[in-house]
Design a protein around this motif. Sequence first.
Motif, PDB file in Angstrom:
ATOM      1  N   SER A 252       0.858  -1.179   0.000  1.00 28.53           N
ATOM      2  CA  SER A 252       0.000   0.000   0.000  1.00 28.53           C
ATOM      3  C   SER A 252       0.895   1.229   0.000  1.00 28.53           C
ATOM      4  N   GLY A 253       0.283   2.395  -0.104  1.00 27.50           N
ATOM      5  CA  GLY A 253       1.022   3.647  -0.015  1.00 27.50           C
ATOM      6  C   GLY A 253       2.133   3.759  -1.035  1.00 27.50           C
ATOM      7  N   GLU A 254       3.270   4.261  -0.577  1.00 34.11           N
ATOM      8  CA  GLU A 254       4.434   4.466  -1.444  1.00 34.11           C
ATOM      9  C   GLU A 254       4.876   3.165  -2.110  1.00 34.11           C
ATOM     10  N   ALA A 255       4.815   2.068  -1.387  1.00 32.75           N
ATOM     11  CA  ALA A 255       5.254   0.782  -1.936  1.00 32.75           C
ATOM     12  C   ALA A 255       4.433   0.399  -3.164  1.00 32.75           C
ATOM     13  N   ALA A 256       3.114   0.562  -3.085  1.00 31.33           N
ATOM     14  CA  ALA A 256       2.236   0.174  -4.191  1.00 31.33           C
ATOM     15  C   ALA A 256       2.416   1.063  -5.419  1.00 31.33           C
ATOM     16  N   ARG A 257       2.913   2.270  -5.218  1.00 28.32           N
ATOM     17  CA  ARG A 257       3.116   3.201  -6.341  1.00 28.32           C
ATOM     18  C   ARG A 257       4.512   3.087  -6.960  1.00 28.32           C
ATOM     19  N   ASN A 258       5.406   2.382  -6.302  1.00 30.94           N
ATOM     20  CA  ASN A 258       6.790   2.272  -6.760  1.00 30.94           C
ATOM     21  C   ASN A 258       6.894   1.118  -7.768  1.00 30.94           C
ATOM     22  N   GLN A 259       6.900   1.436  -9.056  1.00 30.41           N
ATOM     23  CA  GLN A 259       6.892   0.413 -10.099  1.00 30.41           C
ATOM     24  C   GLN A 259       8.128  -0.487 -10.042  1.00 30.41           C
ATOM     25  N   ARG A 260       9.286   0.075  -9.745  1.00 28.03           N
ATOM     26  CA  ARG A 260      10.513  -0.727  -9.667  1.00 28.03           C
ATOM     27  C   ARG A 260      10.389  -1.774  -8.561  1.00 28.03           C
ATOM     28  N   MET A 261       9.922  -1.334  -7.409  1.00 31.01           N
ATOM     29  CA  MET A 261       9.782  -2.259  -6.297  1.00 31.01           C
ATOM     30  C   MET A 261       8.703  -3.303  -6.574  1.00 31.01           C
ATOM     31  N   MET A 262       7.580  -2.885  -7.154  1.00 32.47           N
ATOM     32  CA  MET A 262       6.505  -3.824  -7.452  1.00 32.47           C
ATOM     33  C   MET A 262       6.971  -4.896  -8.439  1.00 32.47           C
ATOM     34  N   LYS A 263       7.789  -4.509  -9.397  1.00 32.83           N
ATOM     35  CA  LYS A 263       8.332  -5.485 -10.353  1.00 32.83           C
ATOM     36  C   LYS A 263       9.220  -6.493  -9.628  1.00 32.83           C
ATOM     37  N   LEU A 264      10.089  -6.004  -8.745  1.00 38.66           N
ATOM     38  CA  LEU A 264      11.001  -6.873  -8.015  1.00 38.66           C
ATOM     39  C   LEU A 264      10.242  -7.831  -7.091  1.00 38.66           C
ATOM     40  N   VAL A 265       9.326  -7.327  -6.274  1.00 36.73           N
ATOM     41  CA  VAL A 265       8.612  -8.219  -5.361  1.00 36.73           C
ATOM     42  C   VAL A 265       7.691  -9.156  -6.140  1.00 36.73           C
ATOM     43  N   GLY A 266       7.216  -8.718  -7.302  1.00 36.06           N
ATOM     44  CA  GLY A 266       6.428  -9.598  -8.164  1.00 36.06           C
ATOM     45  C   GLY A 266       7.246 -10.796  -8.620  1.00 36.06           C
ATOM     46  N   GLU A 267       8.495 -10.546  -9.002  1.00 31.51           N
ATOM     47  CA  GLU A 267       9.389 -11.634  -9.409  1.00 31.51           C
ATOM     48  C   GLU A 267       9.667 -12.569  -8.239  1.00 31.51           C
ATOM     49  N   LEU A 268       9.900 -12.009  -7.062  1.00 26.51           N
ATOM     50  CA  LEU A 268      10.169 -12.826  -5.878  1.00 26.51           C
ATOM     51  C   LEU A 268       8.953 -13.679  -5.519  1.00 26.51           C
ATOM     52  N   ALA A 269       7.775 -13.087  -5.550  1.00 21.53           N
ATOM     53  CA  ALA A 269       6.557 -13.830  -5.226  1.00 21.53           C
ATOM     54  C   ALA A 269       6.326 -14.947  -6.241  1.00 21.53           C
ATOM     55  N   GLU A 270       6.512 -14.642  -7.516  1.00 21.24           N
ATOM     56  CA  GLU A 270       6.267 -15.623  -8.579  1.00 21.24           C
ATOM     57  C   GLU A 270       7.155 -16.852  -8.433  1.00 21.24           C
ATOM     58  N   ILE A 271       8.403 -16.658  -8.049  1.00 20.24           N
ATOM     59  CA  ILE A 271       9.319 -17.789  -7.857  1.00 20.24           C
ATOM     60  C   ILE A 271       8.711 -18.800  -6.893  1.00 20.24           C
ATOM     61  N   SER A 272       8.072 -18.300  -5.845  1.00 19.36           N
ATOM     62  CA  SER A 272       7.548 -19.160  -4.783  1.00 19.36           C
ATOM     63  C   SER A 272       6.154 -19.709  -5.087  1.00 19.36           C
ATOM     64  N   GLY A 273       5.504 -19.184  -6.120  1.00 16.55           N
ATOM     65  CA  GLY A 273       4.109 -19.555  -6.386  1.00 16.55           C
ATOM     66  C   GLY A 273       3.135 -18.581  -5.752  1.00 16.55           C
ATOM     67  N   GLY A 274       3.641 -17.503  -5.173  1.00  9.40           N
ATOM     68  CA  GLY A 274       2.786 -16.483  -4.565  1.00  9.40           C
ATOM     69  C   GLY A 274       2.496 -15.366  -5.544  1.00  9.40           C
ATOM     70  N   ARG A 275       2.089 -14.232  -5.017  1.00  8.95           N
ATOM     71  CA  ARG A 275       1.789 -13.080  -5.865  1.00  8.95           C
ATOM     72  C   ARG A 275       1.786 -11.803  -5.043  1.00  8.95           C
ATOM     73  N   VAL A 276       1.604 -10.690  -5.753  1.00 12.94           N
ATOM     74  CA  VAL A 276       1.569  -9.368  -5.131  1.00 12.94           C
ATOM     75  C   VAL A 276       0.157  -8.810  -5.260  1.00 12.94           C
TER      76      VAL A 276
END
Length: 180
Positions: free
Chosen positions: A92-116
């Motif tokens: 939420s907040g700044e984190a949800a608006r930060n496209q670079r961070m969202m891309k990175l955590v999206g990749e991390l979540a996907e590796i595990s079978g999770g999501r953002v």
Amino acid sequence: TPVLAFDNSVFVISPAGSTTEDRSRNIDLLKPWGGTALYNAVLRSLTEVEAGEGRKAVVVFTDGDDRNSTVDPGEVRKAIESSDAVVYFVASGEAARNQRMMKLVGELAEISGGRVLRGQNEQDLNRAFTEVREEIRNQYLLTYVPPKREKPGTWLPLSVKVSCQGCRVRARTGYTVVGK
């Protein structure tokens, strides 16, 4: 299930074995403060869940970009690749608006079978946490025996497909070979 919190550092707010009421109360007492050591929090959470039994999931809620971790995303990626835990990020907040961070955590979540999931208000966040809870409750465990033994530390990609109409699969993108 332990509950951890983080700002500049990571700390346990409810140890494993705490009641649901205690966990909820301790979460309600949290206030945003300090910096964000997101990668440290993910790494510590993986360590905590790996020590437990049964299905393993890490749900990370953040409102900021990582500015205070002592580990880098590459270390977190390796830990996720070696873990049995599914990792979800709710931003939420700044984190949800930060496209670079969202891309990175999206990749991390996907590796595990999770999501953002993202949310900007209480209703969005309630929906996000409800979705995560339902996904965790409705997961199935599939096992796989590879046709040949690979060298420990090797990353092997996985692909899971189903033939039932309307079914969705979210699975790990691979695994790291462990052993001797």
